[in-house]
Write a protein that holds these residues in place. Structure first.
Motif, PDB file in Angstrom:
ATOM      1  N   ALA A   1      13.025  -9.660   3.049  1.00 18.70           N
ATOM      2  CA  ALA A   1      12.275  -9.181   2.690  1.00 18.70           C
ATOM      3  C   ALA A   1      11.905  -7.356   3.474  1.00 18.70           C
ATOM      4  N   ASP A   2      12.131  -7.719   4.089  1.00 19.58           N
ATOM      5  CA  ASP A   2      12.200  -5.838   5.471  1.00 19.58           C
ATOM      6  C   ASP A   2      13.903  -5.181   4.840  1.00 19.58           C
ATOM      7  N   VAL A   3      15.329  -6.265   5.704  1.00 17.24           N
ATOM      8  CA  VAL A   3      16.573  -5.824   4.635  1.00 17.24           C
ATOM      9  C   VAL A   3      16.466  -5.159   3.405  1.00 17.24           C
ATOM     10  N   LEU A   4      16.101  -5.817   2.624  1.00 13.79           N
ATOM     11  CA  LEU A   4      16.329  -5.442   0.896  1.00 13.79           C
ATOM     12  C   LEU A   4      15.160  -4.844   0.608  1.00 13.79           C
ATOM     13  N   GLU A   5      13.987  -4.605   0.943  1.00 15.92           N
ATOM     14  CA  GLU A   5      13.249  -3.629   0.356  1.00 15.92           C
ATOM     15  C   GLU A   5      12.169  -4.287  -0.255  1.00 15.92           C
ATOM     16  N   ALA A   6      12.399  -5.509  -0.313  1.00 15.79           N
ATOM     17  CA  ALA A   6      11.418  -7.240  -1.420  1.00 15.79           C
ATOM     18  C   ALA A   6      10.044  -6.874  -1.016  1.00 15.79           C
ATOM     19  N   ALA A   7       9.748  -7.404  -2.131  1.00 13.70           N
ATOM     20  CA  ALA A   7       8.689  -7.887  -1.886  1.00 13.70           C
ATOM     21  C   ALA A   7       9.211  -9.774  -1.104  1.00 13.70           C
ATOM     22  N   PRO A   8       7.906 -10.714   0.078  1.00 10.41           N
ATOM     23  CA  PRO A   8       8.314 -11.604   0.808  1.00 10.41           C
ATOM     24  C   PRO A   8       8.562 -12.533  -0.774  1.00 10.41           C
TER      25      PRO A   8
END
Lengths: 399, 194
Positions: free
Chosen positions: B159-166
């Motif tokens: 989620a951090d890498v892809l800037e997405a919600a977990p």
């Protein structure tokens, strides 16, 4: 509860759900055969894909970031190095063929060559002092390569990162007479009677610095230099080396250009673009440096002979030569000066009532350096031309 | 010469460099030491070649050094690093299809060093080359999540890498896997392998 999405099932398979979600989903699965069969599909797809991707191996050797960081720093240094300090000048193209040996001179002067005098054994640090100078011929491997430039930069970076200046020498102070210089420096400054009054006398302030040895980075530099065969002793890592340089005096005679004075004096400013010593007229320039021994403090368990062996190998000696040479040196008091055999030679001479070393360089318009230590003062007489001239001049030194 | 050296060491005082530092030295060094090995490993999985992976990793850290704004915020540095690394790696993978044969030769020697049988080695190398061809063919975002997951990234890290919600990672992963499998079967048609 509605039927489960593929995403939820995937999270379930990957064990990425929290307790409450897990409970709810387990309950749903227990009562929903459709979701159970979809779970099987998701699971099987996930396993297959992960197995296929898992075949792509990472490195089977451990990746050590230290050499990479050292290379990175070197590149960074390259990027932002508009001005050259002393170290940069040592590695200037003109001197590069000898860089290994020159780097060694620096290293040797700082922490290698003067070994533990046991008088201070009770203290944490052992105090070292130069009492004698020995020269040794080394044959640096030819070096006009990018690797060596990079290695030089890494060395330079290592020094600027790990050296803490504890005492700033400030600017050299010009003095009107030898007597005034003696008073300021705290020892009797001698002059070369044969050459008359010195053109210039400068006294350099006391200086001190500390360096924490970082074995990983030093080893990384050796690796970068292609010398994986040289292993530094593990004991050096983290060792704190403290150097104190007392006031030193330089006297210049003859036609010594200002630039040259600066270059050899402390607190040197970055050189201008023009090569400094092209002029024939400065051939009569002689300068004599008088310096009480710097003191070097190292942890008593630091085996300097081992470090020296590594350094001499880096300078171009074979391991066996370096080893046997290090056995012959009295490391308790000797400063070893490596002379690159391809550009210079040395002989042992009698000077000033003691044994000294006369180094002649074939390059740099037959520059010579006559070095000796007497009554705790290191003398270095430098000029151009017939090296024997240095002996005559030394014979006329005032007492 | 010695005295000159001693004096020249004095000269170190004014000569010490003050480089325009965007990152505090120690902080950047810590980030480098912490993440470099993992960045290289992710890139090695993608490219199958240690030297190339290290080159690209170096590029990643250059970019990081020149992007000091990344320093602010928790977990952003790590996320940024692996996002940039996989973007660069996938670009290189896609651009490198013409060089595939050579890379495979390198991959063969590295990926199977531990194997006992040369036949196994060949089969495995072939398999790696197929997987990489598929990763180069599918959408980069999907190749990205797959390679990171294969490198052991948790959902939180992804989620951090892809800037997405977990919470969305499961869905993204499931879609990427389906896409990968479809493309693999299209390319290589080997149902038994996948």
């Amino acid at each position: 509860m509605n039927c489960l999405s593929d995403g939820t099932l995937q999270s379930y398979v990957d064990g990425e759900l929290d307790k409450i979600e897990l409970q709810e989903i387990n309950q749903h699965l227990a009562s929903c055969p459709t979701c159970r069969s979809r779970l099987e599909l998701v699971q099987s797809q996930s396993e297959r894909v992960q197995r296929a991707l898992g075949g792509l191996a990472a490195s089977n050797e451990a990746i050590d970031p230290a050499p990479a960081l050292a290379r990175f720093r070197a590149a960074l240094d390259d990027e932002w190095a508009p001005k050259r300090g002393w170290w940069g000048r040592v590695f200037a193209p003109r001197l590069r063929p000898a860089w290994g040996a020159l780097a060694l001179v620096g290293a040797v002067a700082v922490f290698l060559s003067v070994a533990p005098a046991r008088t201070f054994a009770a203290r944490i640090l052992a105090m070292l002092r130069v009492k004698k100078i020995t020269a040794v011929s080394v044959y640096p491997v030819s070096t006009e390569t990018q690797t060596d430039q990079r290695t030089a930069k890494m060395l330079s970076q290592l020094i600027s990162d790990n050296v803490v200046v504890t005492e700033d020498a400030g600017k050299p102070q010009p003095q009107a007479s030898a007597a005034a210089a003696s008073k300021l420096a705290g020892f009797d400054v001698r002059t070369i009677a044969q050459l008359g009054a010195p053109q210039k006398i400068m006294v350099n302030g006391e200086a001190g610095f500390q360096m924490t040895l970082n074995r990983g980075r030093m080893q990384a530099i050796l690796q970068e230099a292609g010398r994986t065969d040289i292993q530094l002793p593990a004991a050096i890592d983290g060792a704190l080396v403290a150097v104190h340089i007392p006031r030193t005096v330089m006297t210049a005679y003859g036609n010594c250009p200002e630039q040259r004075m600066r270059r050899h004096g402390p607190g040197s400013q970055p050189e201008s673009q023009a090569p400094p010593d092209q002029s024939e007229s400065e051939d009569n320039c002689v300068f004599l440096i008088q310096a009480p021994s710097p003191t070097v403090s190292v942890p008593p368990n630091l085996k300097l002979s081992q470090l020296a062996e590594a350094a001499l190998q880096l300078a171009g000696m074979s391991p066996s030569e370096a080893h046997s040479f290090c056995q012959t040196v009295d490391w308790s008091s000797t400063l070893v000066v490596p002379v690159p055999g391809n550009i210079g030679s040395y002989q042992t001479v009698n000077v000033d009532g003691v044994s000294g070393t006369l180094i002649s360089m074939r390059s740099d318009r037959n520059r010579y350096s006559l070095l000796w230590v007497k009554d705790g003062i290191i003398y270095s007489m430098n000029g151009h031309g017939d090296p024997n001239q240095a002996l005559n001049l030394a014979a006329s030194l005032t007492d | 010469m010695i005295a000159e050296t001693a004096q020249s060491l004095n000269a170190l005082v004014p000569a010490r460099k003050s480089r325009p530092m965007q990152w505090p030295e120690a902080e950047f060094e810590a980030v480098f030491l912490q993440h470099y090995p993992r960045v290289v490993n992710v890139l090695m999985r993608l490219l199958g070649e240690r030297t190339r992976a290290e080159e690209l990793a170096n590029d990643v850290f250059w970019k990081l050094y020149r992007t000091p704004a990344i320093r602010d915020g928790d977990g952003r540095v790590g996320g940024w690093l692996y996002r940039t690394a996989t973007n660069l790696g996938i670009d290189a993978l896609r651009a490198g299809t013409r060089r595939r044969k050579y890379e495979d030769a390198a991959a063969r020697s590295q990926e199977n060093a531990a194997s006992a049988s040369p036949l196994d080695d060949m089969v495995r190398a072939e398999q790696c080359s197929r997987v990489r061809a598929v990763l180069a063919a599918i959408k980069p975002a999907q190749a990205q999540i797959l390679i990171l997951r294969a490198s052991g990234f948790s959902y939180k890290e992804l989620a951090d890498v892809l800037e997405a919600a977990p919470g969305g990672i499961g869905t993204m992963l499931s879609r990427a896997q389906a896409e990968f499998r479809t493309a693999y079967l299209q390319f290589h048609g080997a149902e038994e392998e996948l």
